[in-house]
Design a protein around this motif. Structure first.
Motif, PDB file in Angstrom:
ATOM      1  N   THR A  23      91.443  78.035 -27.270  1.00  0.00           N
ATOM      2  CA  THR A  23      90.019  77.860 -26.978  1.00  0.00           C
ATOM      3  C   THR A  23      89.332  77.080 -28.092  1.00  0.00           C
ATOM      4  N   VAL A  24      89.631  77.433 -29.332  1.00  0.00           N
ATOM      5  CA  VAL A  24      89.051  76.703 -30.464  1.00  0.00           C
ATOM      6  C   VAL A  24      89.516  75.248 -30.459  1.00  0.00           C
ATOM      7  N   ALA A  25      90.805  75.026 -30.165  1.00  0.00           N
ATOM      8  CA  ALA A  25      91.337  73.666 -30.143  1.00  0.00           C
ATOM      9  C   ALA A  25      90.661  72.818 -29.076  1.00  0.00           C
ATOM     10  N   LEU A  26      90.466  73.376 -27.890  1.00  0.00           N
ATOM     11  CA  LEU A  26      89.788  72.638 -26.821  1.00  0.00           C
ATOM     12  C   LEU A  26      88.337  72.373 -27.186  1.00  0.00           C
ATOM     13  N   HIS A  27      87.696  73.327 -27.825  1.00  0.00           N
ATOM     14  CA  HIS A  27      86.299  73.145 -28.254  1.00  0.00           C
ATOM     15  C   HIS A  27      86.180  72.006 -29.268  1.00  0.00           C
ATOM     16  N   LEU A  28      87.195  71.853 -30.116  1.00  0.00           N
ATOM     17  CA  LEU A  28      87.173  70.796 -31.123  1.00  0.00           C
ATOM     18  C   LEU A  28      87.533  69.436 -30.553  1.00  0.00           C
ATOM     19  N   GLY A  29      88.005  69.406 -29.313  1.00  0.00           N
ATOM     20  CA  GLY A  29      88.317  68.139 -28.668  1.00  0.00           C
ATOM     21  C   GLY A  29      89.768  67.748 -28.654  1.00  0.00           C
ATOM     22  N   TYR A  30      90.664  68.653 -29.039  1.00  0.00           N
ATOM     23  CA  TYR A  30      92.084  68.331 -29.007  1.00  0.00           C
ATOM     24  C   TYR A  30      92.594  68.337 -27.567  1.00  0.00           C
ATOM     25  N   THR A  31      93.516  67.444 -27.276  1.00  0.00           N
ATOM     26  CA  THR A  31      94.097  67.360 -25.931  1.00  0.00           C
ATOM     27  C   THR A  31      95.287  68.320 -25.841  1.00  0.00           C
ATOM     28  N   VAL A  32      94.975  69.588 -25.654  1.00  0.00           N
ATOM     29  CA  VAL A  32      96.015  70.616 -25.611  1.00  0.00           C
ATOM     30  C   VAL A  32      95.954  71.405 -24.309  1.00  0.00           C
ATOM     31  N   GLY A  33      95.264  70.874 -23.297  1.00  0.00           N
ATOM     32  CA  GLY A  33      95.185  71.554 -22.019  1.00  0.00           C
ATOM     33  C   GLY A  33      96.511  71.512 -21.284  1.00  0.00           C
ATOM     34  N   VAL A  79      94.437  78.604 -40.814  1.00  0.00           N
ATOM     35  CA  VAL A  79      94.312  77.565 -39.787  1.00  0.00           C
ATOM     36  C   VAL A  79      92.890  77.516 -39.237  1.00  0.00           C
ATOM     37  N   LEU A  80      92.342  78.664 -38.899  1.00  0.00           N
ATOM     38  CA  LEU A  80      90.984  78.697 -38.337  1.00  0.00           C
ATOM     39  C   LEU A  80      89.945  78.271 -39.374  1.00  0.00           C
ATOM     40  N   ARG A  81      90.135  78.675 -40.608  1.00  0.00           N
ATOM     41  CA  ARG A  81      89.178  78.279 -41.645  1.00  0.00           C
ATOM     42  C   ARG A  81      89.170  76.769 -41.847  1.00  0.00           C
ATOM     43  N   MET A  82      90.350  76.173 -41.868  1.00  0.00           N
ATOM     44  CA  MET A  82      90.423  74.733 -42.060  1.00  0.00           C
ATOM     45  C   MET A  82      89.833  73.964 -40.873  1.00  0.00           C
ATOM     46  N   GLU A  83      89.944  74.531 -39.676  1.00  0.00           N
ATOM     47  CA  GLU A  83      89.416  73.863 -38.491  1.00  0.00           C
ATOM     48  C   GLU A  83      87.895  74.030 -38.355  1.00  0.00           C
ATOM     49  N   LEU A  84      87.389  75.188 -38.748  1.00  0.00           N
ATOM     50  CA  LEU A  84      85.996  75.513 -38.456  1.00  0.00           C
ATOM     51  C   LEU A  84      85.040  75.280 -39.614  1.00  0.00           C
ATOM     52  N   THR A  85      85.559  74.919 -40.784  1.00  0.00           N
ATOM     53  CA  THR A  85      84.680  74.627 -41.910  1.00  0.00           C
ATOM     54  C   THR A  85      84.661  73.126 -42.163  1.00  0.00           C
ATOM     55  N   PRO A  86      83.520  72.593 -42.622  1.00  0.00           N
ATOM     56  CA  PRO A  86      83.407  71.143 -42.866  1.00  0.00           C
ATOM     57  C   PRO A  86      84.389  70.696 -43.941  1.00  0.00           C
ATOM     58  N   PRO A  87      84.856  69.425 -43.842  1.00  0.00           N
ATOM     59  CA  PRO A  87      84.583  68.486 -42.740  1.00  0.00           C
ATOM     60  C   PRO A  87      85.451  68.789 -41.526  1.00  0.00           C
ATOM     61  N   GLY A  88      84.860  68.747 -40.352  1.00  0.00           N
ATOM     62  CA  GLY A  88      85.608  69.005 -39.133  1.00  0.00           C
ATOM     63  C   GLY A  88      86.455  67.814 -38.738  1.00  0.00           C
TER      64      GLY A  88
END
Length: 287
Positions: A23-33, A79-88
């Motif tokens: 869910t986080v990956a899709l929210h960030l725009g990664y093509t993981v669907g 992993v989540l910290r690196m994805e959700l903290t700036p720079p995104g």
């Protein structure tokens, strides 16, 4: 707790773990669907995220082993910290990076892809968590200063007989070899002089030996240092893939495995020597 309940609970939490990261990956725009992968690709990636969390949780519920669970929490949290903290994550077209007029349609992601790499390399993390749990199990069944495990692994006694220890070491070595050879192939590890089949044959044997030797020393002679260092090497190898680098640590791990084996053997020798000294001192103190 019924024998099946820990597994069911672990699977549920593992699926929640996978769904949350996706869910986080899709929210960030990664093509993981699901539409991005084949059936095998979906099973490997999504299933990997489930298994990498299910195993440590099951070990915690079934045997009260805590180190794999702690390692899972730390890794997922990182992993989540690196994805959700700036720079995104920033998506750039290759044309933009090369200052071309026409777009290429090839996107480069900066400051991101942690979840994607964690998902793809989940099998490597799973092996690391499993070996970590085995080290803790031997430690807690050997030393009275540590809390004992909640129950013994069926048909496994520490120290094991030579035959059983060889069986455990062989199975662990094959698992390590399969995952690390796949890892090398996925990363495109090659030999500068060509003849890749020689490199991979050498690597297959090496990856088996590199894991089988410390695992045998662990379950047969209760030497903790070699297997602990092996687990550290595996985790550091997988962690290095989170960030892009010109140098590939896995190429060194895969091609120069004999150097790592030498480090493991030296660590085992030092531990054995320290134990013998401690035994002699205890005997001398009683005389």
């Amino acid at each position: 707790m019924p024998s099946r309940r820990p597994l069911l609970v672990s699977l549920v939490i593992g699926m929640v773990h996978a769904a949350g990261l996706l869910t986080v990956a899709l929210h960030l725009g990664y093509t993981v669907g699901p539409e991005e992968y084949s059936t095998v690709g979906i099973a490997w990636r999504y299933g990997g995220l489930v298994v990498v969390a299910t195993l440590p949780i099951w070990l915690a519920l079934r045997y009260r082993l805590v180190t794999p669970l702690v390692a899972l929490v730390v890794t997922t949290g990182y992993v989540l910290r690196m994805e959700l903290t700036p720079p995104g994550p920033t998506f750039r077209d290759v044309a933009e990076l090369e200052r071309l007029a026409e777009p290429t349609g090839i996107m480069v992601v900066e400051n991101g892809l942690y979840i994607v790499r964690y998902m793809v390399n989940a099998s490597v993390w799973t092996v690391g968590f499993l070996f970590l749990g085995l080290v803790e199990y031997v430690l807690r069944t050997t030393w009275d200063t540590f809390p004992s495990v909640s129950r013994a692994v069926p048909d496994v006694s520490i120290p094991e007989s030579r035959r059983r220890a060889a069986a455990v070491a062989t199975a662990g070595g094959l698992m390590h070899a399969a995952v690390m050879v796949w890892f090398a192939a996925r990363l495109g590890v090659t030999f500068s002089g060509g003849m890749e089949w020689v490199l991979y044959l050498f690597g297959i044997v090496g990856m088996w030996v590199l894991a089988a030797v410390p695992l045998y020393l662990l379950v047969r002679h209760r030497l903790l240092a070699p297997a602990t260092l092996l687990t550290v090497f595996i985790v550091l190898d997988a962690r290095a893939e989170f960030t892009a680098s010109v140098e590939d640590p896995h190429a060194l791990y895969f091609g120069a495995w004999f150097l790592f084996l030498g480090i493991l053997l030296i660590a085992g020798g030092v531990e054995y020597g320290l134990r013998r000294i401690a035994i002699y001192q205890r005997v001398a103190s009683r005389l």
